[in-house]
Scaffold this motif. Structure first.
Motif, PDB file in Angstrom:
ATOM      1  N   ILE A   1      50.018   5.267 -11.607  1.00  0.00           N
ATOM      2  CA  ILE A   1      49.841   5.730 -10.222  1.00  0.00           C
ATOM      3  C   ILE A   1      48.372   5.658  -9.828  1.00  0.00           C
ATOM      4  CG2 ILE A   1      50.047   7.734  -8.697  1.00  0.00           C
ATOM      5  CD1 ILE A   1      52.530   8.547 -10.273  1.00  0.00           C
ATOM      6  N   VAL A   2      47.486   6.065 -10.728  1.00  0.00           N
ATOM      7  CA  VAL A   2      46.044   6.012 -10.439  1.00  0.00           C
ATOM      8  C   VAL A   2      45.582   4.571 -10.227  1.00  0.00           C
ATOM      9  CG1 VAL A   2      43.748   6.402 -11.430  1.00  0.00           C
ATOM     10  CG2 VAL A   2      45.501   8.173 -11.621  1.00  0.00           C
ATOM     11  N   ALA A  43      47.908  18.135 -10.066  1.00  0.00           N
ATOM     12  CA  ALA A  43      48.106  17.259  -8.915  1.00  0.00           C
ATOM     13  C   ALA A  43      49.217  17.790  -8.019  1.00  0.00           C
ATOM     14  CB  ALA A  43      48.424  15.840  -9.374  1.00  0.00           C
ATOM     15  N   LEU A  44      50.347  18.204  -8.630  1.00  0.00           N
ATOM     16  CA  LEU A  44      51.433  18.776  -7.832  1.00  0.00           C
ATOM     17  C   LEU A  44      50.993  20.082  -7.179  1.00  0.00           C
ATOM     18  CD1 LEU A  44      54.504  18.109 -10.157  1.00  0.00           C
ATOM     19  CD2 LEU A  44      53.927  16.946  -8.018  1.00  0.00           C
ATOM     20  N   LEU A  45      50.155  20.858  -7.889  1.00  0.00           N
ATOM     21  CA  LEU A  45      49.642  22.099  -7.319  1.00  0.00           C
ATOM     22  C   LEU A  45      48.757  21.811  -6.106  1.00  0.00           C
ATOM     23  CD1 LEU A  45      49.484  25.178  -7.571  1.00  0.00           C
ATOM     24  CD2 LEU A  45      47.501  24.880  -9.081  1.00  0.00           C
ATOM     25  N   PRO A  83      48.485   9.828  -3.484  1.00  0.00           N
ATOM     26  CA  PRO A  83      48.880  10.390  -4.791  1.00  0.00           C
ATOM     27  C   PRO A  83      48.003   9.945  -5.949  1.00  0.00           C
ATOM     28  CG  PRO A  83      50.836   9.796  -3.564  1.00  0.00           C
ATOM     29  CD  PRO A  83      49.659   9.301  -2.763  1.00  0.00           C
ATOM     30  N   GLY A  84      47.617   8.677  -5.993  1.00  0.00           N
ATOM     31  CA  GLY A  84      46.759   8.200  -7.067  1.00  0.00           C
ATOM     32  C   GLY A  84      45.378   8.824  -7.022  1.00  0.00           C
ATOM     33  N   LYS A  85      44.842   9.017  -5.824  1.00  0.00           N
ATOM     34  CA  LYS A  85      43.513   9.629  -5.688  1.00  0.00           C
ATOM     35  C   LYS A  85      43.540  11.079  -6.145  1.00  0.00           C
ATOM     36  CE  LYS A  85      42.329   6.689  -1.724  1.00  0.00           C
ATOM     37  NZ  LYS A  85      42.010   6.653  -0.276  1.00  0.00           N
ATOM     38  N   VAL A  86      44.596  11.799  -5.793  1.00  0.00           N
ATOM     39  CA  VAL A  86      44.714  13.199  -6.208  1.00  0.00           C
ATOM     40  C   VAL A  86      44.815  13.292  -7.728  1.00  0.00           C
ATOM     41  CG1 VAL A  86      46.184  15.250  -6.109  1.00  0.00           C
ATOM     42  CG2 VAL A  86      45.748  13.925  -4.026  1.00  0.00           C
ATOM     43  N   LEU A  87      45.667  12.478  -8.338  1.00  0.00           N
ATOM     44  CA  LEU A  87      45.810  12.472  -9.789  1.00  0.00           C
ATOM     45  C   LEU A  87      44.501  12.127 -10.489  1.00  0.00           C
ATOM     46  CD1 LEU A  87      49.287  10.828 -10.446  1.00  0.00           C
ATOM     47  CD2 LEU A  87      48.478  12.947 -11.484  1.00  0.00           C
ATOM     48  N   SER A  94      41.838  14.629  -0.221  1.00  0.00           N
ATOM     49  CA  SER A  94      42.743  13.477  -0.220  1.00  0.00           C
ATOM     50  C   SER A  94      44.157  13.885   0.183  1.00  0.00           C
ATOM     51  CB  SER A  94      42.771  12.820  -1.609  1.00  0.00           C
ATOM     52  OG  SER A  94      41.520  12.267  -1.934  1.00  0.00           O
ATOM     53  N   ALA A  95      44.632  15.029  -0.331  1.00  0.00           N
ATOM     54  CA  ALA A  95      45.973  15.496   0.034  1.00  0.00           C
ATOM     55  C   ALA A  95      46.015  15.942   1.487  1.00  0.00           C
ATOM     56  CB  ALA A  95      46.393  16.641  -0.882  1.00  0.00           C
TER      57      ALA A  95
END
Length: 454
Positions: A277-278, A46-48, A33-37, A221-222
């Motif tokens: 989070i990042v 990020a949610l998308l 999650p941190g990498k995506v954000l 990443s996701a």
């Protein structure tokens, strides 16, 4: 032990679903999650990314469900590529899977297990720089691979039991994390982090062209967190009623995983700011600490350790069947096709696979290994979509208990996005991508020198 032509059908639908869910949900939802954000710099985007990655994984899963029901044999992509694109392509997959993709994934997941289990056992700080280089964690990771390899050598039912058990534990842990996050989300100030969701939270402007590239890299990443949806295809010969149970387990498994991942990300964002989070290397632990207090420092690391332990088990179980299937056909060293006459387990394939995965743990440069893995994996997945379309033309009368619909829209979309991800990685991470491509192509001269059948 002697070479045997086949494996034993002992795995049930529940075992298959546990293999899909348990292998897919490993460390990714706790680490990515941190990498995506960080890549897309926006809560909404990020949610998308997580939604699009889930839909793409489902599209791939639908393609693999048809391939697996039409060709219910062990080996997954090895069998499909060999049948449609020729034995050299099947060997290239097996080669890349052994040296980079499957064993590299096992190394990464087992060191994440050691990191979280070590934080409880040894009192280590998860945010310590270069923590993965701690020799004690490497020993823990190697020990986990050795233990799970031994369990799977004893028998398929033992490996399946471990898979079902730890899949249940990780789902319980994730449901707990989601419940904690949603408890905060419904607080009057709980939705604050979702305001101006598509505005960059760091203030930087990626621009339209830079945003497309960033979105593509964030997808890798996701998709690393979603990776594992194809593992059931590797053990088709050991699944009861594969024509019926394989498509059901794949489709329902991916839909469940996608739901859990999106809810987990919403839970993280309800409790922590995007910046937190990042910056965090243990986002689930930070959430538990914020909501439960100091006990979260123990509960969540144990939950992540259980999750990654089960994921490593599923990867070892499924990966060994690829090398067994290729060796049985003379497309990999023959001794890997030896089955234990009492248990019907490919013991040598399990031992050699576990040994190489343990060797990969020693250097421990896992960030680079993920880049190599992502490029190689999506190159292979794209080829599998091509294999599906070729098989439709080559063998139109082949029984297909499950067929992708709408066809050819689903495989074409999956192939197009796979091509985008591969090309984007070539542009964004050229060194790692060209090394991965070169290593994959190195399989071809090896094939013609040593494994080409006269």
């Amino acid at each position: 032990m002697a070479v045997s032509p086949g494996l034993r059908r002992t795995m049930t639908f529940i075992d298959g679903a546990a293999l899909i869910v348990g292998t897919t949900i490993g460390s990714g939802i706790f680490a990515s999650p941190g990498k995506v954000l960080d890549r897309v710099d926006s809560v909404g985007l990020a949610l998308l990314v997580w939604v699009v990655a889930g839909v793409l994984s489902l599209a791939g899963a639908l393609c693999y469900a048809e391939l697996g029901s039409a060709l219910p044999v062990s080996g997954g992509e090895y069998a499909y590529l060999s049948k449609t694109l020729g034995r050299p392509m099947g060997f290239m997959f097996t080669w890349t899977n052994f040296f980079v993709m499957k064993t590299g994934s096992q190394a990464i997941i087992s060191i994440v297990f050691a990191r979280y289990f070590g934080s409880v056992l040894l009192g280590l700080d998860l945010n310590t720089p270069n923590l993965d280089n701690d020799w004690r964690l490497k020993l823990l990771a190697i020990g986990a691979i050795a233990l799970l390899t031994t369990i799977n050598c004893i028998g398929v039912r033992w490996g399946a039991f471990v898979q079902v058990l730890f899949t249940g534990l990780k789902l319980a842990a994730l449901i707990g994390i989601i419940a904690l996050g949603f408890g905060v989300l419904f607080h009057p100030s709980g939705a604050a982090h979702f305001e101006n969701a598509f505005v960059p939270f760091s203030g930087k402007d990626l621009g339209s062209s830079g945003l497309i590239g960033a979105f593509g890299v964030a997808m890798i990443s996701a998709l690393w967190a979603y990776d594992g949806w194809n593992n059931l295809n590797y053990v088709s010969e050991e699944l009861k009623e594969p024509e019926r149970n394989l498509p059901r387990a794949i489709i329902f498994g991916i839909l469940g995983i996608m739901t859990v991942y999106i809810l987990a990300n919403v839970a993280y964002l309800a409790v922590l700011t995007p910046q937190e989070i990042v910056a965090s290397k243990a986002v689930a632990t930070e959430l538990a600490l914020r909501t439960l207090g100091p006990i979260g420092f123990v509960l969540i690391p144990l939950a992540v350790a259980a999750s990654t332990f089960g994921s490593t088990n599923g990867s070892l179980l499924s990966g060994s069947r690829v090398f067994y299937a290729a060796a049985r056909d003379g497309q990999f060293p023959r001794f890997l096709a030896r089955l234990n006459p009492k248990t019907g387990v490919p013991t040598m394939a399990l031992i050699v696979q576990g040994t190489w995965a343990s060797i990969l743990i020693i250097p421990g440069n896992f960030g680079t290994l993920v880049d190599y893995f992502g490029f190689a994996a999506w190159l292979i997945y794209g080829l599998a979509a091509i294999a599906l379309m070729i098989l439709r033309r080559q063998a139109p009368d082949l029984p297909r208990p499950y067929k992708v619909w709408p066809y050819p829209l689903i495989p074409v979309i999956f192939l197009t996005v796979s091509a985008f991800l591969v090309i984007n990685l070539l542009l964004e991470s050229p060194l790692q991508s060209f090394v991965a491509l070169g290593f994959s192509l190195l399989a071809l001269p090896v094939y013609y020198l040593f494994f080409r059948q006269k």
